[in-house]
Design a protein around this motif. Structure first.
Motif, mmCIF file in Angstrom:
data_model
loop_
_atom_site.group_PDB
_atom_site.id
_atom_site.type_symbol
_atom_site.label_atom_id
_atom_site.label_comp_id
_atom_site.label_asym_id
_atom_site.label_seq_id
_atom_site.Cartn_x
_atom_site.Cartn_y
_atom_site.Cartn_z
ATOM 1 N N SER A 190 -8.140 30.512 18.846
ATOM 2 C CA SER A 190 -9.068 31.530 18.342
ATOM 3 C C SER A 190 -8.290 32.624 17.630
ATOM 4 C CB SER A 190 -9.880 32.136 19.499
ATOM 5 O OG SER A 190 -10.650 31.168 20.145
ATOM 6 N N PRO A 191 -8.176 32.544 16.307
ATOM 7 C CA PRO A 191 -7.449 33.591 15.574
ATOM 8 C C PRO A 191 -8.103 34.958 15.760
ATOM 9 C CG PRO A 191 -7.841 31.661 14.179
ATOM 10 C CD PRO A 191 -8.670 31.480 15.407
ATOM 11 N N ALA A 192 -7.309 35.942 16.117
ATOM 12 C CA ALA A 192 -7.840 37.290 16.312
ATOM 13 C C ALA A 192 -8.392 37.859 15.014
ATOM 14 C CB ALA A 192 -6.745 38.200 16.864
ATOM 15 N N GLU A 193 -7.914 37.345 13.875
ATOM 16 C CA GLU A 193 -8.308 37.863 12.570
ATOM 17 C C GLU A 193 -9.684 37.368 12.132
ATOM 18 O OE1 GLU A 193 -5.590 36.060 13.192
ATOM 19 O OE2 GLU A 193 -4.012 37.582 13.230
ATOM 20 N N VAL A 194 -10.187 36.313 12.759
ATOM 21 C CA VAL A 194 -11.479 35.743 12.377
ATOM 22 C C VAL A 194 -12.574 36.389 13.211
ATOM 23 C CG1 VAL A 194 -12.855 33.636 12.212
ATOM 24 C CG2 VAL A 194 -10.409 33.568 11.705
ATOM 25 N N LYS A 195 -13.506 37.039 12.546
ATOM 26 C CA LYS A 195 -14.554 37.785 13.236
ATOM 27 C C LYS A 195 -15.717 36.877 13.650
ATOM 28 C CE LYS A 195 -12.155 41.448 12.744
ATOM 29 N NZ LYS A 195 -11.389 41.918 13.922
ATOM 30 N N ALA A 196 -16.399 37.303 14.714
ATOM 31 C CA ALA A 196 -17.624 36.662 15.203
ATOM 32 C C ALA A 196 -17.396 35.224 15.661
ATOM 33 C CB ALA A 196 -18.723 36.709 14.131
ATOM 34 N N GLU A 197 -16.154 34.936 16.110
ATOM 35 C CA GLU A 197 -15.882 33.619 16.681
ATOM 36 C C GLU A 197 -15.205 33.799 18.042
ATOM 37 O OE1 GLU A 197 -14.067 30.844 13.991
ATOM 38 O OE2 GLU A 197 -15.720 30.942 12.566
ATOM 39 N N SER A 239 -8.894 32.648 5.641
ATOM 40 C CA SER A 239 -9.230 32.264 7.004
ATOM 41 C C SER A 239 -8.507 33.130 8.024
ATOM 42 C CB SER A 239 -8.885 30.788 7.249
ATOM 43 O OG SER A 239 -9.639 29.954 6.404
ATOM 44 N N HIS A 240 -7.360 33.664 7.633
ATOM 45 C CA HIS A 240 -6.674 34.574 8.562
ATOM 46 C C HIS A 240 -6.253 35.846 7.834
ATOM 47 C CE1 HIS A 240 -3.034 32.630 6.907
ATOM 48 N NE2 HIS A 240 -3.626 31.510 7.186
ATOM 49 N N SER A 241 -7.208 36.339 7.038
ATOM 50 C CA SER A 241 -7.080 37.656 6.404
ATOM 51 C C SER A 241 -5.846 37.787 5.520
ATOM 52 C CB SER A 241 -7.058 38.758 7.474
ATOM 53 O OG SER A 241 -8.194 38.666 8.296
ATOM 54 N N GLY A 242 -5.362 36.659 4.994
ATOM 55 C CA GLY A 242 -4.240 36.712 4.078
ATOM 56 C C GLY A 242 -2.903 36.881 4.757
ATOM 57 N N ARG A 243 -2.873 36.945 6.088
ATOM 58 C CA ARG A 243 -1.611 37.125 6.796
ATOM 59 C C ARG A 243 -0.880 35.800 6.867
ATOM 60 N NH1 ARG A 243 -2.923 40.179 12.263
ATOM 61 N NH2 ARG A 243 -0.678 40.429 12.275
ATOM 62 N N ASN A 244 0.406 35.867 7.019
ATOM 63 C CA ASN A 244 1.232 34.661 7.034
ATOM 64 C C ASN A 244 1.240 34.035 8.421
ATOM 65 O OD1 ASN A 244 2.951 32.683 6.099
ATOM 66 N ND2 ASN A 244 4.781 33.870 6.613
ATOM 67 N N GLY A 245 0.072 33.583 8.878
ATOM 68 C CA GLY A 245 -0.029 32.957 10.179
ATOM 69 C C GLY A 245 -1.247 33.420 10.944
#
Length: 290
Positions: A190-197, A239-245
């Protein structure tokens, strides 16, 4: 107190023995009080382990698979013991992985283990189904806390949705949360950067992300590239706010706790890379620290 979680990838990793040695060296240096491991494999065809090669082993009452000689947790525990640091540990087999591994989860503790807890959170109970999910917990001498190692499914999985697994996990821990502090450590997919999941689902359930509680922290990234299980899910950098990971490995606590630091380890800059995931380690504030 130091707490570490790592999805090990273990026997699947190239240059496995070299990475195992590097893992052990960092553990000897850092000496975490609790270590939670996921994807802890052994070959189904390997000989059974000798009991005298299992120092500190505490059998989980729900584990019906015998430990074999190349079991990743057993090898790590033996090497640590040989180096003068004996951990108390337990392992639970979950499923058949890649058609040739007993894949499981493990917990290590500097203090003796007093009891274990394990339960299934997936709908499937088929050992041959790679989507099988269970949770393994320990309680240790001198603490009322429960520590669980967790490896969740994916948010939008049609067969094993994250929401269903999480609701089952919460139901099984409801009574313990009323009387003890409960920790959830592991790969939540569950990526912390992805909202509402998944991440928001856990956060809104009242669990505390120790990364957010930490006084000092780094970027928190635990997966740098596209790995098994995510190849059809990461379609673009948004999918992850443009961050490298992605920050998909987490340490959650049922209560607010004083966290000094939250740092990524085994990422190439803070310790060698030993898996397709990086490790996450937090340090708690003790009674004599301010």
């Amino acid at each position: 107190m130091k707490i570490l979680t790592l999805n090990t990838h273990s026997l699947i990793e190239e240059h496995y023995q070299e990475k195992l040695q590097k893992f052990v060296m960092i553990i000897l240096n850092e000496q975490p009080d609790i270590i939670a491991l996921q994807e802890v494999n052994q070959s189904v065809s390997a000989p059974l382990a000798d009991t005298d090669r299992l120092p500190g082993y505490y059998p989980c009452q729900d584990n019906y698979v015998s430990i074999r000689q190349d079991n990743h947790a057993a090898q790590a525990a033996w090497l640590l013991h040989q180096a003068g640091l004996t951990y108390h540990w337990t392992w639970l087999a979950l499923k058949l992985g890649y058609g040739k591994y007993d894949e499981g989860i493990a917990l290590f503790s500097r203090s003796p283990i007093t009891q274990t807890d394990a339960f299934r959170i997936s709908q499937t109970s088929d050992y041959g189904n790679w989507k099988m999910r269970k949770v393994l917990g320990i309680q240790t001498e001198g603490l009322d806390d429960w520590f669980y190692t967790v490896h969740m499914g994916w948010w939008n999985d049609a067969e094993e949705p994250f929401q269903s697994q999480w609701k089952h996990l919460e139901f099984c821990l409801k009574e313990k949360r009323t009387s003890s502090m409960v920790w959830l450590l592991g790969d939540f997919n569950s990526p912390a950067e992805v909202k509402a999941e998944g991440y928001d689902f856990i956060h809104h359930s009242g669990w505390k992300d120790t990364y957010l509680l930490a006084e000092q922290k780094d970027d928190g990234i635990t997966v740098a590239g596209v790995i098994d299980g995510w190849r059809d899910k990461i379609k673009d950098s948004d999918s992850h706010s443009g961050r490298n990971g992605m920050r998909i490995d987490h340490i959650w606590c049922s209560q607010n706790v004083p966290v000094i630091s939250s740092n990524i380890v085994f990422n190439g800059s803070n310790g060698p890379v030993v898996s397709d995931h990086f490790g996450l380690m937090i340090q708690m504030k003790g009674a004599n620290e301010s």
